[in-house]
Design a protein around this motif. Structure first.
Motif, PDB file in Angstrom:
ATOM      1  N   ALA A 188      44.943  37.059  27.109  1.00  0.00           N
ATOM      2  CA  ALA A 188      44.285  38.336  26.799  1.00  0.00           C
ATOM      3  C   ALA A 188      44.618  39.359  27.885  1.00  0.00           C
ATOM      4  CB  ALA A 188      42.779  38.146  26.705  1.00  0.00           C
ATOM      5  N   GLY A 189      45.101  40.527  27.439  1.00  0.00           N
ATOM      6  CA  GLY A 189      45.389  41.606  28.386  1.00  0.00           C
ATOM      7  C   GLY A 189      46.757  41.562  29.006  1.00  0.00           C
ATOM      8  N   SER A 190      47.572  40.525  28.691  1.00  0.00           N
ATOM      9  CA  SER A 190      48.883  40.409  29.345  1.00  0.00           C
ATOM     10  C   SER A 190      50.002  40.426  28.321  1.00  0.00           C
ATOM     11  CB  SER A 190      48.969  39.123  30.168  1.00  0.00           C
ATOM     12  OG  SER A 190      49.082  38.001  29.304  1.00  0.00           O
ATOM     13  N   PRO A 240      48.773  34.633  34.467  1.00  0.00           N
ATOM     14  CA  PRO A 240      49.369  35.823  35.097  1.00  0.00           C
ATOM     15  C   PRO A 240      48.310  36.759  35.679  1.00  0.00           C
ATOM     16  CG  PRO A 240      49.318  36.091  32.726  1.00  0.00           C
ATOM     17  CD  PRO A 240      48.816  34.691  33.003  1.00  0.00           C
ATOM     18  N   ALA A 241      48.748  37.620  36.573  1.00  0.00           N
ATOM     19  CA  ALA A 241      47.823  38.538  37.247  1.00  0.00           C
ATOM     20  C   ALA A 241      47.163  39.507  36.279  1.00  0.00           C
ATOM     21  CB  ALA A 241      48.570  39.315  38.332  1.00  0.00           C
ATOM     22  N   GLU A 242      47.824  39.798  35.152  1.00  0.00           N
ATOM     23  CA  GLU A 242      47.292  40.779  34.208  1.00  0.00           C
ATOM     24  C   GLU A 242      46.297  40.174  33.227  1.00  0.00           C
ATOM     25  OE1 GLU A 242      50.499  40.107  34.602  1.00  0.00           O
ATOM     26  OE2 GLU A 242      51.186  41.821  35.800  1.00  0.00           O
ATOM     27  N   ALA A 243      46.129  38.844  33.261  1.00  0.00           N
ATOM     28  CA  ALA A 243      45.305  38.161  32.260  1.00  0.00           C
ATOM     29  C   ALA A 243      43.830  38.508  32.420  1.00  0.00           C
ATOM     30  CB  ALA A 243      45.508  36.660  32.361  1.00  0.00           C
ATOM     31  N   GLU A 248      37.579  30.507  24.554  1.00  0.00           N
ATOM     32  CA  GLU A 248      38.160  31.485  25.465  1.00  0.00           C
ATOM     33  C   GLU A 248      38.409  30.864  26.834  1.00  0.00           C
ATOM     34  OE1 GLU A 248      35.620  34.885  25.739  1.00  0.00           O
ATOM     35  OE2 GLU A 248      36.451  35.802  23.910  1.00  0.00           O
ATOM     36  N   LEU A 249      39.480  31.312  27.454  1.00  0.00           N
ATOM     37  CA  LEU A 249      39.730  30.987  28.857  1.00  0.00           C
ATOM     38  C   LEU A 249      38.988  32.018  29.707  1.00  0.00           C
ATOM     39  CD1 LEU A 249      41.261  29.623  31.240  1.00  0.00           C
ATOM     40  CD2 LEU A 249      43.095  31.277  30.829  1.00  0.00           C
ATOM     41  N   THR A 250      38.153  31.536  30.613  1.00  0.00           N
ATOM     42  CA  THR A 250      37.435  32.435  31.515  1.00  0.00           C
ATOM     43  C   THR A 250      38.220  32.548  32.819  1.00  0.00           C
ATOM     44  OG1 THR A 250      35.304  31.820  30.571  1.00  0.00           O
ATOM     45  CG2 THR A 250      35.283  32.855  32.748  1.00  0.00           C
ATOM     46  N   ILE A 251      38.548  33.792  33.167  1.00  0.00           N
ATOM     47  CA  ILE A 251      39.324  34.022  34.385  1.00  0.00           C
ATOM     48  C   ILE A 251      38.419  34.636  35.436  1.00  0.00           C
ATOM     49  CG2 ILE A 251      41.274  35.265  35.384  1.00  0.00           C
ATOM     50  CD1 ILE A 251      42.622  35.110  32.671  1.00  0.00           C
ATOM     51  N   ASN A 252      38.368  33.970  36.566  1.00  0.00           N
ATOM     52  CA  ASN A 252      37.562  34.485  37.666  1.00  0.00           C
ATOM     53  C   ASN A 252      38.128  35.814  38.149  1.00  0.00           C
ATOM     54  OD1 ASN A 252      35.779  32.278  37.769  1.00  0.00           O
ATOM     55  ND2 ASN A 252      37.263  31.079  38.940  1.00  0.00           N
ATOM     56  N   THR A 253      37.269  36.821  38.312  1.00  0.00           N
ATOM     57  CA  THR A 253      37.706  38.113  38.827  1.00  0.00           C
ATOM     58  C   THR A 253      37.404  38.198  40.314  1.00  0.00           C
ATOM     59  OG1 THR A 253      35.572  39.069  38.219  1.00  0.00           O
ATOM     60  CG2 THR A 253      37.358  39.279  36.633  1.00  0.00           C
ATOM     61  N   PRO A 254      38.134  39.074  41.010  1.00  0.00           N
ATOM     62  CA  PRO A 254      37.863  39.238  42.437  1.00  0.00           C
ATOM     63  C   PRO A 254      36.416  39.670  42.672  1.00  0.00           C
ATOM     64  CG  PRO A 254      39.925  40.282  41.831  1.00  0.00           C
ATOM     65  CD  PRO A 254      39.258  39.900  40.555  1.00  0.00           C
ATOM     66  N   GLU A 255      35.877  39.289  43.806  1.00  0.00           N
ATOM     67  CA  GLU A 255      34.539  39.710  44.200  1.00  0.00           C
ATOM     68  C   GLU A 255      34.635  40.567  45.451  1.00  0.00           C
ATOM     69  OE1 GLU A 255      32.060  36.324  44.644  1.00  0.00           O
ATOM     70  OE2 GLU A 255      32.061  35.825  42.501  1.00  0.00           O
ATOM     71  N   SER A 280      44.668  43.320  35.582  1.00  0.00           N
ATOM     72  CA  SER A 280      44.253  43.250  34.177  1.00  0.00           C
ATOM     73  C   SER A 280      43.302  44.390  33.820  1.00  0.00           C
ATOM     74  CB  SER A 280      43.583  41.906  33.896  1.00  0.00           C
ATOM     75  OG  SER A 280      42.480  41.702  34.763  1.00  0.00           O
ATOM     76  N   CYS A 281      43.218  45.388  34.694  1.00  0.00           N
ATOM     77  CA  CYS A 281      42.438  46.616  34.461  1.00  0.00           C
ATOM     78  C   CYS A 281      40.930  46.396  34.495  1.00  0.00           C
ATOM     79  CB  CYS A 281      42.833  47.288  33.144  1.00  0.00           C
ATOM     80  SG  CYS A 281      44.565  47.763  33.071  1.00  0.00           S
ATOM     81  N   ILE A 282      40.484  45.313  35.095  1.00  0.00           N
ATOM     82  CA  ILE A 282      39.049  45.097  35.269  1.00  0.00           C
ATOM     83  C   ILE A 282      38.587  45.860  36.504  1.00  0.00           C
ATOM     84  CG2 ILE A 282      37.258  43.378  35.757  1.00  0.00           C
ATOM     85  CD1 ILE A 282      38.970  41.358  34.221  1.00  0.00           C
ATOM     86  N   GLU A 283      37.529  46.646  36.348  1.00  0.00           N
ATOM     87  CA  GLU A 283      36.996  47.423  37.459  1.00  0.00           C
ATOM     88  C   GLU A 283      35.826  46.657  38.087  1.00  0.00           C
ATOM     89  OE1 GLU A 283      36.001  51.280  36.005  1.00  0.00           O
ATOM     90  OE2 GLU A 283      38.079  51.822  35.557  1.00  0.00           O
ATOM     91  N   VAL A 284      36.015  46.281  39.335  1.00  0.00           N
ATOM     92  CA  VAL A 284      34.989  45.527  40.050  1.00  0.00           C
ATOM     93  C   VAL A 284      34.248  46.494  40.977  1.00  0.00           C
ATOM     94  CG1 VAL A 284      34.521  43.602  41.599  1.00  0.00           C
ATOM     95  CG2 VAL A 284      36.420  43.466  39.961  1.00  0.00           C
ATOM     96  N   PRO A 285      32.956  46.762  40.745  1.00  0.00           N
ATOM     97  CA  PRO A 285      32.244  47.721  41.594  1.00  0.00           C
ATOM     98  C   PRO A 285      32.105  47.196  43.023  1.00  0.00           C
ATOM     99  CG  PRO A 285      30.725  46.616  40.108  1.00  0.00           C
ATOM    100  CD  PRO A 285      32.090  46.190  39.698  1.00  0.00           C
TER     101      PRO A 285
END
Length: 669
Positions: free
Chosen positions: A162-164, A185-188, A210-217, A284-289
């Motif tokens: 998803a997203g890549s 991939p980094a864009e996933a 769904e594959l759950t991808i950990n996002t940066p914190e 992957s264009c996720i915005e982490v506040p």
């Protein structure tokens, strides 16, 4: 499995009903060269499922030694379902290795019987599970290997997270019939995984889960006060996935980071960044506040000198002044910064600037203000201090170069802007119609300074004109002249044209008619006393009479123009042409005007085109505030009259639009 190739679905249906259908009817008959009378007539199902059962029909098939499928080892184990002339046997198709092609039967005497039609295979691609690391785990990080399990996965040549974009087979970590292994991939983004055979309109399969991808914190930052340009440290995890930092009003891409590691990013706060939440953004264009920043603005502002003179340089000192990118003085049409430094900025005070608050602006849209005052002219004396109207006096003082005009008292105040002066003195002739004490200095910035007690003006006994209304008119129209001592006027002239028709005459007002024979031009109004002495008054302009276009033009439909006239883009009655001959006859020249009179509340536009319907001008009133729309004949308009032709008519202008209810349309030559 959410998607199955259409061809596979169709095959399942066909085979369910025709599981014993042969590949063809009789074309597979072959003669046994060794005389055993063994023949293959048909086989089925076709296509057959790999690992499934294949049935062969023919003569004496119970006498063969082996069945050879292309790419597979000889099959010697078969089940005889029927022997003899109408024989039938079955074999188990290998799950692997076998390929499409002709079936070859080996007889016990060494003969070969080859099918005419090839065997083909059903391949039901499926995904049974996927995991990251160990089975059951469906959560991973960018770079982790995902293992996808199923069957016939060797037929799939791409993986889409998803997203890549599609990850092609060459990038797989592992790949065979039952398994695909690929790195995240980094864009996933979190979502289902899609397998594709990488052909146009080909097969694709999605995972059920769904594959759950950990996002940066990110380590939270709360209400951080920071200055544009200052280096901001952002700490967290998996920051190698970050491609930008997004502030309110500005974004910094990774290429412009000061540094980047897995645990920290440092970035200069952009000049356009403003208060609010900011984010780190993944590939992957996720915005982490991350948190909130409050951008610094200049403080401790002081303007010097104070007061300052229009036209002089002003210095504003303070803290963080290097953030300032713009300046605006009250009432000034244009304000500019001369120099910007960390502790101060400088600017020249515009001539039209007024007192109040100066606004300093930053690149991020924030503003700060600082109050200032302006130098005003002072009057020390007038020489002479007592005069008769019509005489000259010299006004002495300071900063008189700020004065644009001077207003003197009288029955009707009169303003003079024709004088000679310096910063210290102004020499001015007081209008003959004035009388009273004091005067007003009207400054170039639009403000006024009242001067009391410095000048006494005695009323003159000679006739004097204070105003003429209107200031210009056509011959034969009525005008009103105001002033004083009009009882001493015997005759009145406009240039050399004597005024013969009066509506009323008093000592301070004359209402009269402009001589009907007066030609267009600018003339002095001349007053003559009983002794024949002539006293010149102000200039007066006699203008041409307006010409109603209804007197010489017709609408596009060929009928007379009537009022109210409703402009249109399509209806011929709502558009019209002006011909060259008519305009030339009227004496139209550069400076002449086309005037459209309307009720002020009426809105719309009128388009003026040349003879070839090329647009020249559009005059409009969208706010419903104007009583007339005016287009002056300039070089472009005159060129349309003199040089542009449609090749068949005398058209100078074609006029159309969507303005409703024009009360009158005229040409003012």
């Amino acid at each position: 499995m959410k998607k199955i190739s259409k061809i596979f679905a169709m095959l399942v249906v066909v085979l369910a009903g025709l599981s014993l259908t042969a590949c063809n009817e009789g074309d597979d008959l072959s003669t046994d060269q060794y005389g055993n009378e063994i023949s293959l007539q048909s086989f089925g199902p076709c296509p057959v499922l790999r690992g499934g059962t294949l049935y062969l029909y023919g003569t004496n098939l119970d006498q063969i030694e082996s069945v050879n499928l292309p790419g597979a080892d000889p099959i010697t184990a078969y089940e005889i379902l029927q022997s003899g002339y109408n024989s039938k046997i079955s074999i188990q198709v290998p799950a692997e290795k076998c390929e499409p092609g002709q079936i070859v039967l080996k007889t016990k005497k060494g003969g070969e019987i080859t099918s005419v039609s090839p065997i083909t295979y059903r391949e039901d691609i499926e995904i049974t599970k996927f995991f990251v690391g160990s089975e059951g785990n469906m959560v991973g990080n960018v770079g982790d290997v995902v293992t996808i399990k199923g069957d016939y996965l060797n037929l799939m040549h791409g993986v889409i997270f998803a997203g890549s974009d599609t990850i092609k087979e060459a990038e797989f970590v592992g790949h065979d019939r039952y398994t695909i292994q690929v790195k995240i991939p980094a864009e996933a983004r979190t979502g289902v995984i899609t397998l594709t055979d990488a052909t146009k309109d080909g097969a694709s399969l999605e995972t059920k889960e769904e594959l759950t991808i950990n996002t940066p914190e990110a380590t939270p930052i709360k209400d951080r006060n920071i200055k544009a340009g200052e280096i901001l440290s952002i700490k967290g995890s998996s920051f190698d996935q970050i491609v930008s930092v997004k502030f309110e009003g500005a974004t910094v891409d990774a290429a412009d980071f000061k540094s980047q590691s897995v645990a920290e990013i440092t970035v200069a706060v952009p000049a356009k960044a403003t208060d609010g939440t900011f984010y780190v953004v993944t590939k992957s264009c996720i915005e982490v506040p991350v948190g909130n920043i409050i951008t610094v603005v200049p403080t401790q502002l002081v303007a010097t000198p104070n007061p300052v003179k229009n036209g002089a340089e002003l210095t504003i000192t303070g803290k963080d002044m290097d953030l300032i990118t713009g300046i605006a003085f009250p009432n000034a049409k244009e304000s500019k910064l001369n120099k910007v430094e960390t502790t101060k900025v400088t600017s020249t005070v515009p001539e039209d600037a007024q007192e109040g608050d100066i606004t300093l602006s930053l690149d991020n849209g924030k503003t700060v203000t600082v109050a200032y005052t302006l130098v005003k002219p002072t009057v020390a004396s007038c020489t002479p201090a007592a005069i008769t109207a019509g005489e000259k006096t010299i006004i002495k003082g300071t900063d008189l170069d700020l004065v644009k005009s001077i207003t003197f008292p009288g029955d009707a105040e009169m303003t003079v802007d024709d004088f000679k002066g310096t910063a210290n003195a102004i020499a001015v002739t007081v209008p003959a119609a004035c009388a009273g004490s004091g005067f007003k200095l009207n400054l170039k910035n639009g403000t006024t300074v009242n001067i009391d007690g410095q000048l006494s003006i005695k009323a003159a006994t000679d006739p004097a004109i204070a105003s003429v209304t209107p200031g210009e008119a056509i011959a034969g129209s009525t005008i009103t002249i105001t002033g004083k001592n009009f009882q001493n006027i015997q005759n009145l002239y406009i240039g050399s044209y004597k005024v013969n028709r009066y509506t009323s005459r008093t000592n301070t007002e004359i209402v009269c008619q402009v001589p009907a024979n007066a030609e267009v031009g600018t003339y002095k109004i001349v007053m003559e006393d009983p002794d024949g002495n002539k006293i010149e008054g102000p200039d007066f302009k006699i203008v041409p009479a307006e010409k109603d276009i209804a007197d010489f033009a017709k609408n596009e439909a060929g009928t007379a123009i009537t009022y109210p006239f409703v402009f249109s883009w399509n209806d011929g009655t709502g558009k019209f042409r002006l011909n060259k001959a008519d305009l030339i006859k009227l004496g139209v020249k550069k400076g002449s005007k086309l005037i459209i009179y309307k009720d002020a509340s009426v809105t719309g536009q009128v388009q003026i085109n040349d003879a070839n319907w090329d647009s020249l001008y559009t005059i409009a009133d969208w706010n419903g505030t104007e009583a007339q729309l005016v287009q002056e004949f300039d070089d472009k308009m005159m060129n349309a009259i003199n040089n542009v032709s449609d090749g068949w008519s005398d058209t100078a202008f074609a006029i159309q639009g969507d303005l409703g209810k024009a009360n009158k349309i005229v040409i003012l030559p």
